[in-house]
Scaffold this active site. Structure first.
Site, PDB file in Angstrom:
ATOM      1  N   THR A 263      -2.564 -13.049 -11.991  1.00  0.00           N
ATOM      2  CA  THR A 263      -1.301 -13.240 -11.269  1.00  0.00           C
ATOM      3  C   THR A 263      -0.671 -11.888 -10.994  1.00  0.00           C
ATOM      4  O   THR A 263      -0.661 -11.012 -11.864  1.00  0.00           O
ATOM      5  CB  THR A 263      -0.324 -14.151 -12.044  1.00  0.00           C
ATOM      6  N   PHE A 265       2.714  -9.814 -10.060  1.00  0.00           N
ATOM      7  CA  PHE A 265       4.167  -9.896 -10.149  1.00  0.00           C
ATOM      8  C   PHE A 265       4.770  -8.690  -9.442  1.00  0.00           C
ATOM      9  O   PHE A 265       4.153  -7.629  -9.388  1.00  0.00           O
ATOM     10  CB  PHE A 265       4.622  -9.835 -11.619  1.00  0.00           C
TER      11      PHE A 265
END
Ligand SMILES: C=C(O[C@@H]1C=C(C(=O)O)C=C[C@H]1O)C(=O)O
Length: 363
Positions: A263, A265
């Site tokens: 992921t 960010f």
């Protein structure tokens, strides 16, 4: 004393002496950080900015370049990440809002980017991360942008379109899910709880390994871990940190179906970030509805050899079937070629918004 004991004592004495030297040097480094703070607040400057992402990226890159030790570059950089975090906390503890509760992957990304001396502020939604920074309840925020198997995070996109905040950093976090419970035996598990995304990412594993268990989606993985703490018949899917935080036993690690599950960010804040020498720039545009309009815009980058690292489209919410494009390019907005390209893009685009320039993450 046996020879082995004598050898160990000798080496441990060496380690003690090295530790003492490291500690002295860290102490000296902290004094320098304190002096930096004094300079920044000279003349009663109350708006001094203490956290400098571009400087931190440069320090970590230099650590990795210098490293010839047995430790891998990234491990060495992580140690310095912590030293800088503690030094910065001496200047002013930086506060960072994230999508809570504690133990979430957003929380792990705060620690990865700011180190463990940062003051993390858990909030309940992505919108709240933006407003916490806007209102000054936190100096920075961290929001999930994109997951390699689940795609873009819509609520972050929506906020980026509206916000006046700037992107000042990027964190990539490898997402490794663990199965955790109070009980040590798989056969005691009646139900598995986790966020819908995590359940989706571990679907095949669950079918193969816990075919009898009921599956239930809850608001977050950290909440699932909290629930498992109170009920032995539950197992949660969450991070290793969540297992530690909620005192659960890890029954299985790396249970995600796709091993490169990552992921990305973004760090959001109020300040522009200076060039670090290796940067990215993020922007949002929409184009006039005519043939070749997108190509024309992309050429502004390609003819200057500017590398585009991401382009994501989504329908605009105010005009049906108009599209917004989220574009990332390599380079800083103050680099001459990027600056020229951005000016050209702005003049051609129907809508143009610069989200910010920030260092390519060294970690
Ligand atoms: C010391 C400074 O302030 C902070 C602490 C840093 C450090 O410990 O190396 C680096 C950048 C800043 O976040 C600085 O601006 O140089």
């Amino acid at each position: 004393m046996t020879t082995e004991q004598a050898q160990l004592t000798e080496i441990r004495n060496q380690i003690d002496s090295i530790d003492q030297q490291i500690q002295d040097l860290i102490g000296k480094r902290a004094e320098c950080a304190q002096k930096v703070a004094d300079i920044k607040t000279q003349g009663g400057n109350v708006n001094a900015v203490f956290y400098r992402p571009e400087r931190e990226a440069q320090v970590l890159r230099a650590v990795k370049e210098r490293n010839t030790s047995l430790l891998p570059d990234v491990e060495m950089a992580k140690l310095f990440r912590e030293i800088m975090s503690a030094c910065l906390a001496l200047e002013q503890p930086v506060s960072v809002a994230f999508l809570g509760p504690e133990g979430s992957y957003s929380h792990a990304s705060v620690v990865k980017q700011f180190g463990s001396s940062a003051h993390s502020v858990a909030v309940s939604t992505i919108e709240d991360v933006f407003s916490a920074v806007d209102k000054g309840d936190a100096n920075y925020g961290i929001v999930p942008v994109e997951n390699s198997s689940e795609g873009v995070v819509k609520s972050t996109q929506n906020e980026l379109i509206k916000t006046n905040l700037k992107i000042s950093g990027e964190v990539s976090l490898a997402i490794h899910h663990c199965l955790m419970s109070k009980s040590t035996a798989h056969e005691n598990i009646k139900k598995v709880v986790a966020h819908q995304q995590a359940l989706g990412q571990c679907e095949t594993w669950l079918k193969n390994n816990l075919p009898w268990a009921e599956i239930e989606a809850v608001d977050s993985n950290a909440l699932a871990a909290k629930m498992a703490q109170e009920d032995e018949s539950l197992a949660a899917i969450a991070s290793e940190q969540a297992a530690q935080l909620y005192q659960l036993i890890i029954l299985d690690s790396n249970i995600e179906d796709f091993k490169d599950n990552t992921t990305k960010f973004w760090v959001i804040g109020k300040e522009d970030t200076q060039p670090s020498g290796e940067d990215k720039t993020a922007l949002i545009i929409s184009i006039h509805n005519k043939a070749g309009a997108l190509l024309d815009i992309l050429e502004s980058f390609s003819k200057r050899d500017i590398n585009m690292t991401r382009i994501v489209s989504r329908p605009s919410t105010d005009k049906t079937w108009d599209y917004l494009f989220f574009i990332d390019v390599l380079g800083h907005k103050d680099d001459e070629n990027v600056k020229e390209a951005l000016e050209e893009v702005e003049s051609k685009a129907a809508f143009y918004k610069l989200l910010g320039s920030f260092p390519v993450s060294p970690l």
